[in-house]
Design a protein around this motif. Structure first.
Motif, PDB file in Angstrom:
ATOM      1  N   LEU A   1     -17.148  18.894  11.356  1.00  0.00           N
ATOM      2  CA  LEU A   1     -16.866  19.315  12.678  1.00  0.00           C
ATOM      3  C   LEU A   1     -15.925  20.782  12.605  1.00  0.00           C
ATOM      4  O   LEU A   1     -16.343  21.697  13.158  1.00  0.00           O
ATOM      5  CB  LEU A   1     -16.224  18.434  13.616  1.00  0.00           C
ATOM      6  CG  LEU A   1     -17.017  17.309  14.068  1.00  0.00           C
ATOM      7  CD1 LEU A   1     -15.953  16.342  14.799  1.00  0.00           C
ATOM      8  CD2 LEU A   1     -18.112  17.884  14.810  1.00  0.00           C
ATOM      9  N   ALA A   2     -14.993  20.748  11.704  1.00  0.00           N
ATOM     10  CA  ALA A   2     -14.047  21.946  11.502  1.00  0.00           C
ATOM     11  C   ALA A   2     -15.038  23.063  11.212  1.00  0.00           C
ATOM     12  O   ALA A   2     -14.987  24.311  11.390  1.00  0.00           O
ATOM     13  CB  ALA A   2     -12.914  21.822  10.699  1.00  0.00           C
TER      14      ALA A   2
ATOM     15  N   SER B   1     -22.437  23.865   0.055  1.00  0.00           N
ATOM     16  CA  SER B   1     -21.844  24.799  -0.493  1.00  0.00           C
ATOM     17  C   SER B   1     -20.325  25.086   0.373  1.00  0.00           C
ATOM     18  O   SER B   1     -19.521  25.692  -0.351  1.00  0.00           O
ATOM     19  CB  SER B   1     -22.468  26.082  -0.527  1.00  0.00           C
ATOM     20  OG  SER B   1     -23.715  25.917  -1.351  1.00  0.00           O
ATOM     21  N   LEU B   2     -19.990  24.488   1.513  1.00  0.00           N
ATOM     22  CA  LEU B   2     -18.739  25.156   2.209  1.00  0.00           C
ATOM     23  C   LEU B   2     -17.815  24.151   2.194  1.00  0.00           C
ATOM     24  O   LEU B   2     -16.803  24.172   2.742  1.00  0.00           O
ATOM     25  CB  LEU B   2     -19.418  25.477   3.438  1.00  0.00           C
ATOM     26  CG  LEU B   2     -20.394  26.619   3.353  1.00  0.00           C
ATOM     27  CD1 LEU B   2     -20.559  27.154   4.932  1.00  0.00           C
ATOM     28  CD2 LEU B   2     -19.867  28.046   2.775  1.00  0.00           C
ATOM     29  N   ILE B   3     -18.099  22.646   2.012  1.00  0.00           N
ATOM     30  CA  ILE B   3     -17.256  21.543   2.026  1.00  0.00           C
ATOM     31  C   ILE B   3     -16.946  20.918   0.890  1.00  0.00           C
ATOM     32  O   ILE B   3     -18.109  20.986   0.010  1.00  0.00           O
ATOM     33  CB  ILE B   3     -17.382  20.541   3.058  1.00  0.00           C
ATOM     34  CG1 ILE B   3     -18.952  20.046   2.964  1.00  0.00           C
ATOM     35  CG2 ILE B   3     -17.753  21.255   4.793  1.00  0.00           C
ATOM     36  CD1 ILE B   3     -19.592  19.042   3.790  1.00  0.00           C
ATOM     37  N   GLU B   4     -15.856  20.495   0.692  1.00  0.00           N
ATOM     38  CA  GLU B   4     -15.423  19.655  -0.552  1.00  0.00           C
ATOM     39  C   GLU B   4     -15.586  18.109  -0.229  1.00  0.00           C
ATOM     40  O   GLU B   4     -14.815  17.404   0.233  1.00  0.00           O
ATOM     41  CB  GLU B   4     -14.151  19.815  -0.994  1.00  0.00           C
ATOM     42  CG  GLU B   4     -13.820  21.295  -1.245  1.00  0.00           C
ATOM     43  CD  GLU B   4     -12.546  21.769  -1.680  1.00  0.00           C
ATOM     44  OE1 GLU B   4     -11.826  20.673  -2.265  1.00  0.00           O
ATOM     45  OE2 GLU B   4     -12.148  22.949  -1.846  1.00  0.00           O
TER      46      GLU B   4
ATOM     47  N   ASP C   1      -9.455  21.235  23.016  1.00  0.00           N
ATOM     48  CA  ASP C   1      -8.676  19.885  23.157  1.00  0.00           C
ATOM     49  C   ASP C   1      -8.776  19.087  22.033  1.00  0.00           C
ATOM     50  O   ASP C   1      -7.988  17.891  21.883  1.00  0.00           O
ATOM     51  CB  ASP C   1      -9.651  18.828  24.165  1.00  0.00           C
ATOM     52  CG  ASP C   1      -9.676  19.727  25.596  1.00  0.00           C
ATOM     53  OD1 ASP C   1      -8.537  19.912  26.197  1.00  0.00           O
ATOM     54  OD2 ASP C   1     -10.985  20.204  26.020  1.00  0.00           O
ATOM     55  N   ALA C   2      -9.438  19.282  20.971  1.00  0.00           N
ATOM     56  CA  ALA C   2      -9.127  18.453  19.820  1.00  0.00           C
ATOM     57  C   ALA C   2      -9.107  19.442  18.352  1.00  0.00           C
ATOM     58  O   ALA C   2      -9.114  18.878  17.150  1.00  0.00           O
ATOM     59  CB  ALA C   2     -10.810  17.977  19.482  1.00  0.00           C
ATOM     60  N   SER C   3      -8.514  20.517  18.474  1.00  0.00           N
ATOM     61  CA  SER C   3      -8.017  21.380  17.609  1.00  0.00           C
ATOM     62  C   SER C   3      -7.023  20.784  16.619  1.00  0.00           C
ATOM     63  O   SER C   3      -6.947  21.139  15.426  1.00  0.00           O
ATOM     64  CB  SER C   3      -7.567  22.796  18.308  1.00  0.00           C
ATOM     65  OG  SER C   3      -6.278  22.700  18.778  1.00  0.00           O
ATOM     66  N   ASP C   4      -6.188  19.952  17.162  1.00  0.00           N
ATOM     67  CA  ASP C   4      -5.065  19.115  16.321  1.00  0.00           C
ATOM     68  C   ASP C   4      -5.670  18.443  15.420  1.00  0.00           C
ATOM     69  O   ASP C   4      -5.243  17.962  14.287  1.00  0.00           O
ATOM     70  CB  ASP C   4      -3.827  18.576  17.214  1.00  0.00           C
ATOM     71  CG  ASP C   4      -3.041  19.592  18.038  1.00  0.00           C
ATOM     72  OD1 ASP C   4      -3.070  20.733  17.501  1.00  0.00           O
ATOM     73  OD2 ASP C   4      -2.447  19.341  18.839  1.00  0.00           O
ATOM     74  N   GLN C   5      -6.903  17.708  15.667  1.00  0.00           N
ATOM     75  CA  GLN C   5      -7.496  16.756  15.328  1.00  0.00           C
ATOM     76  C   GLN C   5      -8.355  17.342  14.069  1.00  0.00           C
ATOM     77  O   GLN C   5      -8.431  16.627  12.806  1.00  0.00           O
ATOM     78  CB  GLN C   5      -8.307  15.719  15.876  1.00  0.00           C
ATOM     79  CG  GLN C   5      -7.430  14.788  16.884  1.00  0.00           C
ATOM     80  CD  GLN C   5      -8.181  14.459  18.114  1.00  0.00           C
ATOM     81  OE1 GLN C   5      -8.644  15.282  18.814  1.00  0.00           O
ATOM     82  NE2 GLN C   5      -8.192  13.223  18.270  1.00  0.00           N
ATOM     83  N   ILE C   6      -9.016  18.308  14.349  1.00  0.00           N
ATOM     84  CA  ILE C   6     -10.200  18.904  13.246  1.00  0.00           C
ATOM     85  C   ILE C   6      -9.395  20.027  12.787  1.00  0.00           C
ATOM     86  O   ILE C   6      -9.835  20.427  11.449  1.00  0.00           O
ATOM     87  CB  ILE C   6     -11.230  19.392  13.786  1.00  0.00           C
ATOM     88  CG1 ILE C   6     -11.115  20.497  14.728  1.00  0.00           C
ATOM     89  CG2 ILE C   6     -12.046  18.203  14.586  1.00  0.00           C
ATOM     90  CD1 ILE C   6     -12.458  21.104  15.308  1.00  0.00           C
TER      91      ILE C   6
END
Length: 919
Positions: free
Chosen positions: A562-563, A579-582, A625-630
């Motif tokens: 999601l981030a 290619s963009l996530i680990e 509203d979900a920035s702290d979570q992601i």
């Protein structure tokens, strides 16, 4: 164009030559095969009142009689309505012929070699069908366009008996000519390939060999100079060159095909439900917009999830069905999550693209500028200025058919929304015959700007609760039926689900769609319990869905996905996401499953594997509203991960000749993506790695010095992979993005003292890509040939990649040691240049010339934006105003002119000097 009519004196007479704003009355037109030149009445015959004894005169009488029966006073025949002694008129007529046939109310095809025996004769049993198959008309070159251009084509025998029209006879015509029946039914010719249209002329003949090519001008909607005597080969060569040039222009203009976007949106939302939008056809505001000339602009406004986009999809379908077949319908769907289609410039490109697809002749307005600038016309800093001028010229075109323009989701136009709103307001006022529909959320800033349109209607969805409620109810019934069929609901369960959704939907389509999507995987025995957990309202529902996502076993993976999807600049594919996530030991199938676990926020398009947000409101929720979570460590950390992983992916995959083209001169227009595509996983990384690095730099307080210092990973990448990256950019058709990336890197480095070696490398790399952009853009592998060979001897890139030069070159051309101090040479004036002036922001340059013109240039790209004409003598000097919106020019013609720098139009001419003005 001259028309024939039967005059009061009992003679056939010609009207004056109808040009410009002259009224052209409805007319019939004749298609026929010519007799000998001496047997056909000519323009001179009609002008002098002679030629009545010529055999061809009977065709004039036939056409008049038939036109009279069809209630038409005027008619046109090629033998006698063109003054062929006037070469300019003849050339103009040939270039306009297709349009004249297309605009005719009736087209009568007179078949002199088809006999139709009278009723009751012995020959009655002999059918005219065999004559029809053998008739000469189907073998002649010019009659091809006469068959295809008109809407109504009727066939008549030698006796004047009607045999049928091109619809009733389409099976026979198709078998005789090989032309597809869909063409005869009226499908746009532009939908058929160049080669297919060319094949239609092959079996046909013309009296003059060049006419075989010239008779295709209208079919391809192009114009060329007629040069009789050049031969068919040269005529076809020139025709093909014009077609190729136009096709390249349209190809570069196309950023997206809005028709594909519409289909994608409809498919994603489960198809367009007709009963959910038909209410608007009876809505008073919509009906007033459609019928009244004085209200050209309709604003459809509503809260998120109210179905605005699907409503516009329905309106597009209805307009396509009910509009006049010559009318144009152009539309665009803004999408904030896709950087390709979330800006004002993209909107104009999409609208113009559909304009041209429906009326190809309009491409001339684009091509005039494109021939000077190429693809950069649509991409550089002045693209908006150029495209808005092109758009205005199209709206001013007297040949423009009645037009409808639709722009969906103005609130999702992230870049230059105020410019777009002001443009729509101005053009709706200037061109009231062009009708606009725009939609957006209930944003005051949008409403305030649209309010400036004096003649505007507003359709507020929240003020039509009964219609919206009925539409949502229809949608709920549709979704419940689907769930019942898929999961085996009985009648009682159907009713329970329907009642709950109806009670809590609050007339929001998106809420219904998200809940029904979640219910698809719920067992029937758990439905009641599950329903009770869904809160009303989109925001509350997103919160509930987020809780569910973060409570799954794959919560960390979901947050990472999601981030990443929230921060990328355009929708990416599953392969690009790898290619963009680990994610250690995660296969692409596992990743697909994780994306589907985020189904309340993301959707995966089958076929392309591209990941989209289900709605802009989903992305808004994640940010607000979900920035702290992601983003637990901030957005900058995610930008860093994308940048770092991109660099790793490119370092691993990029190499010479990724597509195995072989030949150094292999043209990009002939390159097709291989399967599998070696760039599939790194395509996004190639274009945007620098952007994510810059955003990390701006969002994070972490010291990025390690990456920008000498010997860091960026320098290592440029030293080892720079040429392979340029090749990849060319294969991705993104060389302009590469130039911008190097400019951004150089700007970052200018503030550092510990990166002198990297700074010099980046500066050299930027000069390299700017100097060789065109060659590499046209042939990707030229990056290893002409780009290296013709770079200065001390170029760092040339030295680093010396081993990639062609081994067969034994003697290299002598090159200067350093890049020239001259950044660009601007050419275009035909006389001396007396004066130059930079705008105050240094983005433009004006030049005044002895050739009596002023040119305004883009100082970065070197593209000529405008050529200003109006002075009668050489121009001595120019000067910009402080805000660069105006330009003053002084001339030897004793005048001073003030120009608008956006449009290139002269605003004022100041007169009064007795001598030439020097400054």
């Amino acid at each position: 164009m001259r028309l024939l009519r039967y005059t009061n004196s009992g003679e056939f007479g010609l009207t004056k030559d109808l040009v410009g704003d002259d009224t052209i009355h409805p007319y019939a037109i004749l298609s026929h095969t010519w007799l000998a030149d001496t047997e056909e009445p000519t323009f001179e015959d009609l002008t002098n009142g002679i030629g009545k004894n010529k055999p061809g005169y009977e065709k004039i009488r036939f056409c008049w009689e038939q036109a009279r029966q069809d209630g038409l006073e005027y008619f046109w025949i090629d033998t006698c309505c063109i003054n062929k002694a006037n070469q300019a008129e003849l050339s103009q007529a040939i270039n306009s012929m297709f349009r004249w046939y297309r605009n005719a109310t009736r087209c009568y095809v007179y078949l002199s070699d088809v006999r139709s025996p009278s009723f009751g004769t012995r020959d009655e049993i002999r059918s005219w069908d065999s004559d029809f198959w053998k008739c000469k008309w189907f073998t002649r070159g010019w009659t091809l366009q006469e068959l295809l251009a008109p809407r109504s084509v009727e066939f008549f025998s030698d006796e004047g008996k009607r045999l049928g029209d091109k619809i009733s006879l389409k099976q026979q015509i198709h078998e005789i000519t090989g032309i597809p029946e869909s063409v005869l039914n009226g499908d746009p010719l532009s939908q058929f390939s160049v080669n297919e249209r060319m094949s239609w002329i092959n079996p046909r003949q013309t009296k003059l060999e060049e006419d075989k090519a010239y008779s295709l001008l209208g079919i391809f909607d192009v114009k060329i100079l007629l040069i009789y005597g050049e031969g068919a080969v040269n005529a076809f060569k020139r025709l093909q060159e014009v077609i190729d040039k136009r096709e390249k222009c349209i190809q570069d203009l196309r950023l997206t095909d809005p028709r594909d976007d519409k289909k994608r949106i409809e498919d994603f939302k489960g198809g367009l439900l007709e009963d959910s939008y038909r209410w608007i056809l009876e809505n008073p505001e919509f009906q007033q917009w459609r019928s009244a000339q004085q209200n050209p602009l309709l604003w459809i406004r509503g809260d998120p999830g109210k179905g605005k986009t699907m409503l516009l999809c329905g309106i597009i379908n209805e307009l396509n069905k009910s509009k006049d077949e010559t009318a144009l319908l152009s539309y665009f769907f803004c999408q904030a999550t896709d950087s390709r289609i979330n800006n004002a410039t993209a909107v104009l490109r999409g609208l113009i693209y559909l304009f041209i697809d429906q009326q190809p002749s309009l491409v001339s307005h684009v091509q005039r500028k494109y021939d000077q600038a190429g693809k950069t016309l649509f991409e550089d800093a002045n693209a908006w200025v150029a495209l808005s001028e092109i758009f205005t010229n199209i709206l001013q075109d007297p040949s423009l058919n009645p037009t409808y323009l639709i722009i969906d989701a103005l609130d999702e136009c992230v870049t230059d929304l105020p410019k777009l709103l002001d443009f729509v307001v101005r053009k709706s006022a200037e061109f009231p015959r062009v009708k606009w529909i725009v939609s957006s959320r209930n944003w005051p800033e949008i409403g305030d700007r649209l309010e400036r349109a004096g003649r505007k209607l507003t359709l507020w969805l929240e003020l039509n609760p009964k219609s919206i409620s009925t539409a949502v109810s229809t949608y709920i019934q549709h979704k419940v039926n689907h769930l019942a069929q898929q999961n085996g609901y009985d009648l009682e369960m159907r009713q329970i689900v329907f009642d709950y959704l109806s009670l809590h939907a609050k007339d929001t389509f998106l809420w219904v769609a998200l809940v029904c999507q979640d219910l698809e995987n719920v067992r029937k025995r758990n439905i009641k319990k599950k329903l009770a957990a869904y809160p009303p309202g989109l925001g509350s529902l997103y919160e509930k869905m987020m809780e569910k996502t973060l409570s799954s076993d794959d919560a960390d993976h979901c947050k990472q996905v999601l981030a990443t999807i929230t921060l990328v600049y355009q929708p990416i594919t599953l392969k690009e996401l790898t290619s963009l996530i680990e994610m250690a030991d995660i296969s692409i199938d596992d990743l697909k499953e994780i994306v589907l676990l985020c189904g309340s926020f993301l959707t995966l398009r089958e076929g392309t594997g591209t990941i989209y947000f289900v709605h802009q409101s989903a992305k808004d929720f994640l940010f607000k509203d979900a920035s702290d979570q992601i983003f637990p460590s901030g957005e900058g950390e995610v930008h860093y991960q994308i940048f770092s992983r991109s660099l790793q992916a490119m370092s691993t995959t990029l190499q010479r000749d990724m597509y195995s083209l072989g030949a150094l001169g292999y043209p990009i227009k002939e390159v097709n993506q291989p399967k599998p595509d070696p760039l599939a996983a790194s395509r996004y990384s190639c274009i945007y790695w620098v952007d994510h690095f810059c955003d990390w730099n701006s969002h994070s307080h972490t010291n990025q010095g390690f990456y920008l210092q000498d010997g860091g990973i960026i320098e290592d990448f440029l030293r080892k992979k720079y040429l392979y990256w340029l090749e990849a950019l060319s294969l991705c058709r993104s060389m302009s993005d590469g130039i911008i990336s190097m400019e951004k890197l150089e700007a970052l480095l200018q503030r550092r003292a510990d990166a002198s070696a990297l700074t010099e490398l980046v500066r050299d790399a930027r000069r390299f890509i700017m100097y060789h952009k065109l060659a590499i853009e046209n042939s990707p592998l030229q990056v290893y040939a002409s780009a290296l060979i013709f770079s200065p001897a001390s170029s760092l890139i040339k030295v680093l990649f010396k081993h990639e030069e062609p081994k067969w070159i034994m003697i290299e051309p002598p090159m200067r040691d350093e890049w020239s101090a001259c950044l660009q040479t601007l050419e275009g004036h035909s006389g001396w240049v007396w004066s130059v002036a930079f705008s105050h922001d240094s983005t433009r340059l004006a030049s005044a010339s002895h050739d009596t013109t002023i040119k305004i240039w883009d100082a970065s790209s070197g593209k000529c934006l405008h050529t200003l004409k109006g002075h009668g003598n050489p121009v001595s000097s120019v000067a910009f105003t402080h805000d660069s919106t105006r330009l003053a020019s002084a001339s030897y013609d004793k005048t001073v002119k003030i120009w608008d720098t956006s449009s290139g139009k002269c605003i004022q001419t100041l007169e009064g000097h007795r001598h030439w003005v020097g400054s």
